[in-house]
Design a protein around this motif. Structure first.
Motif, PDB file in Angstrom:
ATOM      1  N   PHE A 270       0.834  -1.201   0.000  1.00 34.98           N
ATOM      2  CA  PHE A 270       0.000   0.000   0.000  1.00 34.98           C
ATOM      3  C   PHE A 270       0.872   1.255   0.000  1.00 34.98           C
ATOM      4  CE2 PHE A 270      -4.280  -1.582   1.921  1.00 34.98           C
ATOM      5  CZ  PHE A 270      -4.393  -2.482   0.881  1.00 34.98           C
ATOM      6  N   GLU A 271       1.913   1.259   0.813  1.00 38.35           N
ATOM      7  CA  GLU A 271       2.785   2.426   0.893  1.00 38.35           C
ATOM      8  C   GLU A 271       3.544   2.644  -0.405  1.00 38.35           C
ATOM      9  OE1 GLU A 271       5.104   1.709   4.393  1.00 38.35           O
ATOM     10  OE2 GLU A 271       3.661   2.755   5.694  1.00 38.35           O
ATOM     11  N   GLU A 272       3.883   1.570  -1.097  1.00 32.82           N
ATOM     12  CA  GLU A 272       4.556   1.697  -2.389  1.00 32.82           C
ATOM     13  C   GLU A 272       3.617   2.305  -3.431  1.00 32.82           C
ATOM     14  OE1 GLU A 272       7.544   1.771  -5.019  1.00 32.82           O
ATOM     15  OE2 GLU A 272       7.712   1.234  -2.883  1.00 32.82           O
ATOM     16  N   ILE A 273       2.355   1.881  -3.445  1.00 33.43           N
ATOM     17  CA  ILE A 273       1.366   2.438  -4.369  1.00 33.43           C
ATOM     18  C   ILE A 273       1.143   3.915  -4.065  1.00 33.43           C
ATOM     19  CG2 ILE A 273      -1.059   2.334  -5.064  1.00 33.43           C
ATOM     20  CD1 ILE A 273      -0.951  -0.689  -4.480  1.00 33.43           C
ATOM     21  N   GLN A 274       1.052   4.260  -2.790  1.00 29.15           N
ATOM     22  CA  GLN A 274       0.861   5.656  -2.391  1.00 29.15           C
ATOM     23  C   GLN A 274       2.048   6.511  -2.840  1.00 29.15           C
ATOM     24  OE1 GLN A 274      -0.742   7.223   1.599  1.00 29.15           O
ATOM     25  NE2 GLN A 274       1.466   7.278   1.911  1.00 29.15           N
ATOM     26  N   LYS A 275       3.249   5.971  -2.724  1.00 25.04           N
ATOM     27  CA  LYS A 275       4.455   6.697  -3.120  1.00 25.04           C
ATOM     28  C   LYS A 275       4.392   7.075  -4.601  1.00 25.04           C
ATOM     29  CE  LYS A 275       9.504   6.193  -3.173  1.00 25.04           C
ATOM     30  NZ  LYS A 275      10.639   5.270  -2.844  1.00 25.04           N
ATOM     31  N   GLN A 276       3.904   6.163  -5.436  1.00 29.64           N
ATOM     32  CA  GLN A 276       3.807   6.430  -6.868  1.00 29.64           C
ATOM     33  C   GLN A 276       2.736   7.480  -7.157  1.00 29.64           C
ATOM     34  OE1 GLN A 276       3.269   2.702  -8.907  1.00 29.64           O
ATOM     35  NE2 GLN A 276       5.045   1.753  -7.949  1.00 29.64           N
ATOM     36  N   ALA A 277       1.585   7.382  -6.486  1.00 29.85           N
ATOM     37  CA  ALA A 277       0.512   8.357  -6.688  1.00 29.85           C
ATOM     38  C   ALA A 277       0.957   9.753  -6.258  1.00 29.85           C
ATOM     39  CB  ALA A 277      -0.731   7.927  -5.917  1.00 29.85           C
ATOM     40  N   ARG A 278       1.703   9.822  -5.178  1.00 31.17           N
ATOM     41  CA  ARG A 278       2.190  11.115  -4.683  1.00 31.17           C
ATOM     42  C   ARG A 278       3.190  11.726  -5.664  1.00 31.17           C
ATOM     43  NH1 ARG A 278       4.446  12.183   1.467  1.00 31.17           N
ATOM     44  NH2 ARG A 278       4.644  14.461   1.270  1.00 31.17           N
ATOM     45  N   ALA A 279       4.069  10.890  -6.212  1.00 32.42           N
ATOM     46  CA  ALA A 279       5.061  11.388  -7.173  1.00 32.42           C
ATOM     47  C   ALA A 279       4.393  11.942  -8.424  1.00 32.42           C
ATOM     48  CB  ALA A 279       6.031  10.268  -7.542  1.00 32.42           C
ATOM     49  N   GLN A 280       3.234  11.397  -8.789  1.00 29.44           N
ATOM     50  CA  GLN A 280       2.510  11.837  -9.981  1.00 29.44           C
ATOM     51  C   GLN A 280       1.463  12.906  -9.670  1.00 29.44           C
ATOM     52  OE1 GLN A 280       0.957   8.298 -11.910  1.00 29.44           O
ATOM     53  NE2 GLN A 280       2.910   7.223 -11.682  1.00 29.44           N
ATOM     54  N   ALA A 281       1.407  13.330  -8.384  1.00 29.27           N
ATOM     55  CA  ALA A 281       0.481  14.384  -7.949  1.00 29.27           C
ATOM     56  C   ALA A 281      -0.959  14.059  -8.317  1.00 29.27           C
ATOM     57  CB  ALA A 281       0.888  15.732  -8.534  1.00 29.27           C
ATOM     58  N   LYS A 282      -1.357  12.835  -8.077  1.00 24.99           N
ATOM     59  CA  LYS A 282      -2.720  12.416  -8.377  1.00 24.99           C
ATOM     60  C   LYS A 282      -3.669  12.785  -7.239  1.00 24.99           C
ATOM     61  CE  LYS A 282      -1.756   8.387 -11.321  1.00 24.99           C
ATOM     62  NZ  LYS A 282      -1.984   6.926 -11.471  1.00 24.99           N
ATOM     63  N   GLY A 283      -4.871  13.211  -7.589  1.00 19.71           N
ATOM     64  CA  GLY A 283      -5.936  13.410  -6.608  1.00 19.71           C
ATOM     65  C   GLY A 283      -5.541  14.253  -5.415  1.00 19.71           C
ATOM     66  N   ILE A 284      -5.623  13.663  -4.240  1.00 22.49           N
ATOM     67  CA  ILE A 284      -5.359  14.377  -2.993  1.00 22.49           C
ATOM     68  C   ILE A 284      -3.940  14.938  -2.943  1.00 22.49           C
ATOM     69  CG2 ILE A 284      -7.046  13.077  -1.659  1.00 22.49           C
ATOM     70  CD1 ILE A 284      -4.788  11.303  -0.636  1.00 22.49           C
ATOM     71  N   TRP A 285      -3.035  14.354  -3.733  1.00 22.49           N
ATOM     72  CA  TRP A 285      -1.643  14.804  -3.724  1.00 22.49           C
ATOM     73  C   TRP A 285      -1.430  16.010  -4.629  1.00 22.49           C
ATOM     74  CZ3 TRP A 285       0.445  12.584   0.246  1.00 22.49           C
ATOM     75  CH2 TRP A 285       0.022  11.302   0.623  1.00 22.49           C
ATOM     76  N   SER A 286      -2.471  16.457  -5.347  1.00 25.28           N
ATOM     77  CA  SER A 286      -2.347  17.627  -6.213  1.00 25.28           C
ATOM     78  C   SER A 286      -2.503  18.924  -5.427  1.00 25.28           C
ATOM     79  CB  SER A 286      -3.395  17.567  -7.330  1.00 25.28           C
ATOM     80  OG  SER A 286      -4.711  17.650  -6.796  1.00 25.28           O
ATOM     81  N   ILE A 287      -2.973  18.832  -4.187  1.00 24.56           N
ATOM     82  CA  ILE A 287      -3.147  20.015  -3.339  1.00 24.56           C
ATOM     83  C   ILE A 287      -2.007  20.051  -2.331  1.00 24.56           C
ATOM     84  CG2 ILE A 287      -4.685  21.241  -1.771  1.00 24.56           C
ATOM     85  CD1 ILE A 287      -7.013  19.666  -2.958  1.00 24.56           C
ATOM     86  N   GLU A 288      -1.260  21.096  -2.357  1.00 26.05           N
ATOM     87  CA  GLU A 288      -0.082  21.194  -1.503  1.00 26.05           C
ATOM     88  C   GLU A 288      -0.458  21.183  -0.021  1.00 26.05           C
ATOM     89  OE1 GLU A 288       3.865  24.077  -0.917  1.00 26.05           O
ATOM     90  OE2 GLU A 288       2.256  24.632  -2.302  1.00 26.05           O
TER      91      GLU A 288
END
Length: 337
Positions: A239-257
């Protein structure tokens, strides 16, 4: 030849019965002998000493027979362990608490069945039927004919129905995504070691046609990895590995600083810089700077209605407040009319 075979079979059956019921047969024979001796001595008026001895031996062999009968071992279960687990949201009728007690229900080492009499199949999953999507990480389902509330393990989505919080960015997106996925096929619930929280909700990894919903929410940036409490940590590494990839791509919740925090989701506040104050007439070079309007940073628009209300539509990639949420077709221009 056939008759000989028949005799052999009959003799074998008789021997088997004698072996199996040896003590009972001996007890019966001694009892019958004691009875006949009793009648004989009674008729002669003799003492019944032999009768008592025979009767005692008959009773002894009867006890031996009863003791040889197999007994079923009682099921043994491990003691129930209590684990503390923090939860994020409950219904309005439930008390909100920072910590949640999760009862770890032990499993029988032989049957591998949960002691609450909820049968599991060979894949350690329970078949379920959707009743309602409550939130991005909470469902109502029917399991074995019983209605259950289910909380997705190890993930946390923004709130949409929290009794003390307003709807948070991407909360509705997560909820709609779950509704779309659960409509695609058969649903199964995979339980970890600790089965329920103190509100009675099942804690589960939700599978839809062999795709895990928990993982998909993380993959599309609609949830964060959260509430990691042993022993329910089966998939935490992946799960943490998948989250790391989503964060690197600024997807969804990770697009808001700074939206995703360790304790949940925190909506960014608008930070307004004070205008520059001068005490003397500006020069030509300084004129533009003096008349500069207050600068707004960390702009966030909840939806296109908010963009239009602020007069910022259409909004372009790179402008304050732009996000892919506002640009559905991905052409770099959001909230086009």
């Amino acid at each position: 030849m056939g008759r000989i075979v028949l005799y052999v079979i009959v003799a074998a059956l008789i021997i088997a019965l004698i072996v199996k019921f040896f003590y009972l047969l001996v007890a019966g024979a001694l009892g019958y002998w004691a009875y006949k001796q009793f009648k004989k001595n009674q008729a002669k008026g003799s003492k019944q000493t032999l009768t008592y001895i025979l009767g005692a031996f008959a009773g002894l062999f009867l006890i031996f027979f009863l003791g040889s009968l197999p007994s079923e071992p009682a099921n043994q279960t491990e003691p129930i362990a209590v684990v503390d687990m923090q939860e994020d949201s409950v219904s309005k009728s439930e008390t909100i608490s920072e910590t949640t007690d999760v009862i770890a229900t032990s499993k029988n080492s032989d049957s591998k069945e949960i002691q609450t009499q909820e049968p599991q199949n060979k894949n350690n999953r329970l078949s379920a039927t959707l009743i309602e999507v409550t939130d991005g990480d909470t469902l109502k389902v029917k399991v074995e004919g019983k209605e259950e509330k289910v909380r997705l393990l190890l993930v946390d989505t923004p709130e949409t129905v929290h009794p003390e919080k307003e709807e948070q960015p991407f909360g509705k997106d997560a909820s709609n995504f779950v509704k779309k996925q659960v409509a695609k096929g058969n649903m199964e619930l995979e339980l970890d070691v600790s089965e329920r929280d103190k509100y009675g909700r099942l804690l589960a990894y939700v599978w839809i046609d062999n795709k895990m919903l928990n993982e998909q929410l993380l993959e599309y940036g609609l949830a964060r990895v959260a509430y990691i409490y042993p022993p329910n940590t089966k998939y935490v590494d992946q799960f943490e590995e998948i989250q790391k990839q989503a964060r690197a791509q600024a997807k969804g919740i990770w697009s808001i600083e700074n939206y995703v925090q360790d304790n949940g989701f925190v909506e960014p506040k608008l930070e307004v810089k004070e205008p520059v104050v001068v005490t003397q007439a500006p020069s030509v070079e300084e004129h533009a700077e003096v008349k500069e309007e207050p600068v707004v940073t960390n702009v966030y628009y909840k939806n296109c209605d908010a963009v239009r209300a602020a007069g910022a539509d259409p909004i372009y990639a790179g402008e304050p407040g732009y996000s892919r949420k506002l640009d559905r077709d991905g052409d770099g221009i959001g909230c086009e009319r």
